[in-house]
Design a protein around this motif. Structure first.
Motif, PDB file in Angstrom:
ATOM      1  N   UNK A  79       0.833  -1.151  -0.084  1.00 34.21           N
ATOM      2  CA  UNK A  79      -0.012   0.062  -0.079  1.00 34.21           C
ATOM      3  C   UNK A  79       0.902   1.258   0.006  1.00 34.21           C
ATOM      4  N   UNK A  80       1.804   1.342   0.961  1.00 32.14           N
ATOM      5  CA  UNK A  80       2.809   2.535   0.802  1.00 32.14           C
ATOM      6  C   UNK A  80       3.425   2.577  -0.547  1.00 32.14           C
ATOM      7  N   UNK A 104      -6.036   0.323  -7.229  1.00 29.62           N
ATOM      8  CA  UNK A 104      -5.326  -0.775  -6.628  1.00 29.62           C
ATOM      9  C   UNK A 104      -5.330  -1.141  -5.269  1.00 29.62           C
ATOM     10  N   UNK A 105      -5.752   0.022  -4.466  1.00 36.83           N
ATOM     11  CA  UNK A 105      -5.946  -0.227  -3.101  1.00 36.83           C
ATOM     12  C   UNK A 105      -7.197  -0.750  -2.418  1.00 36.83           C
ATOM     13  N   UNK A 106      -8.126  -1.049  -3.676  1.00 34.43           N
ATOM     14  CA  UNK A 106      -9.286  -1.619  -3.308  1.00 34.43           C
ATOM     15  C   UNK A 106      -9.395  -2.990  -3.353  1.00 34.43           C
ATOM     16  N   UNK A 107      -8.188  -3.822  -3.537  1.00 33.86           N
ATOM     17  CA  UNK A 107      -7.972  -4.851  -3.541  1.00 33.86           C
ATOM     18  C   UNK A 107      -8.350  -5.378  -2.081  1.00 33.86           C
ATOM     19  N   UNK A 108      -8.103  -4.793  -0.762  1.00 33.34           N
ATOM     20  CA  UNK A 108      -8.578  -5.205   0.144  1.00 33.34           C
ATOM     21  C   UNK A 108      -9.925  -5.224   0.505  1.00 33.34           C
ATOM     22  N   UNK A 109     -10.571  -4.053  -0.137  1.00 28.04           N
ATOM     23  CA  UNK A 109     -12.091  -3.768   0.102  1.00 28.04           C
ATOM     24  C   UNK A 109     -12.545  -5.022  -0.523  1.00 28.04           C
TER      25      UNK A 109
END
Length: 189
Positions: A79-80, A104-109
């Protein structure tokens, strides 16, 4: 008036059949039929309906205080580095990257509701921390086809994100396939 949930149940099978046929008829992509059949088999197990119900719950899948702090999220190299190297999706942007940090950050969502479904209870702070510590997002990004193999996950690097940022559609047909696939997956979810 029919609720969103009832519309989903009424239209799911018909739309799934229609879109999968259109995709298979329109595009000749190796492995596409296997993907379509896998999505259809998940529906027969009631997976999509359970996932949709969890999606409607939204943040209610978490117990109070379950979210990670900013400092805890900084421990996630993926993420960083994504934050530092990918652009942000902006509404009025002249040049838009194919993959932005937002996407890209929505993978976890996308994965956390699956984790909630698997556990069968609200996620605690410990659950969310364990999810990130397991580096599931990194396994998906770097070891997609070997996800279940006991391989070491490569360490994320800025170079990976610089290459990801430069990613472009091969041609218009590939872009059209992506748009159709997104529509199909939207029907499946």
């Amino acid at each position: 008036m029919v609720s969103q949930r009832d519309m989903f149940k009424l239209n799911d099978q018909q739309m799934l059949k229609e879109y999968s046929g259109l995709l298979l008829d329109k595009f000749d992509v190796e492995g596409l039929e296997d993907v379509v059949n896998s999505l259809k088999s998940l529906e027969s197990e009631g997976f999509h309906e359970r996932l949709f119900e969890d999606y409607l719950l939204g943040l209610k899948i978490f117990e109070g205080g379950a979210e990670l702090s900013v400092d805890e999220k900084r421990d996630n190299d993926l993420l960083v580095l994504g934050y530092q190297n990918l652009s942000y999706k902006r509404l009025f942007s002249i040049k838009r990257n194919l993959i932005s940090f937002t996407e890209f950050s929505e993978i976890s969502d996308l994965l956390l509701p699956l984790y909630y479904m698997y556990l069968g209870r609200k996620l605690t702070h410990g659950d969310v921390k364990a999810f990130y510590d397991a580096r599931i997002d990194e396994r998906l990004v770097f070891l997609l086809e070997d996800f279940d193999e006991p391989l070491n996950v490569p360490k994320p690097t800025p170079e990976f994100f610089k290459k990801l940022k430069k990613l472009q559609w091969q041609d218009k047909k590939t872009k059209k396939f992506h748009e159709n696939l997104k529509e199909f997956v939207g029907v499946c979810n």
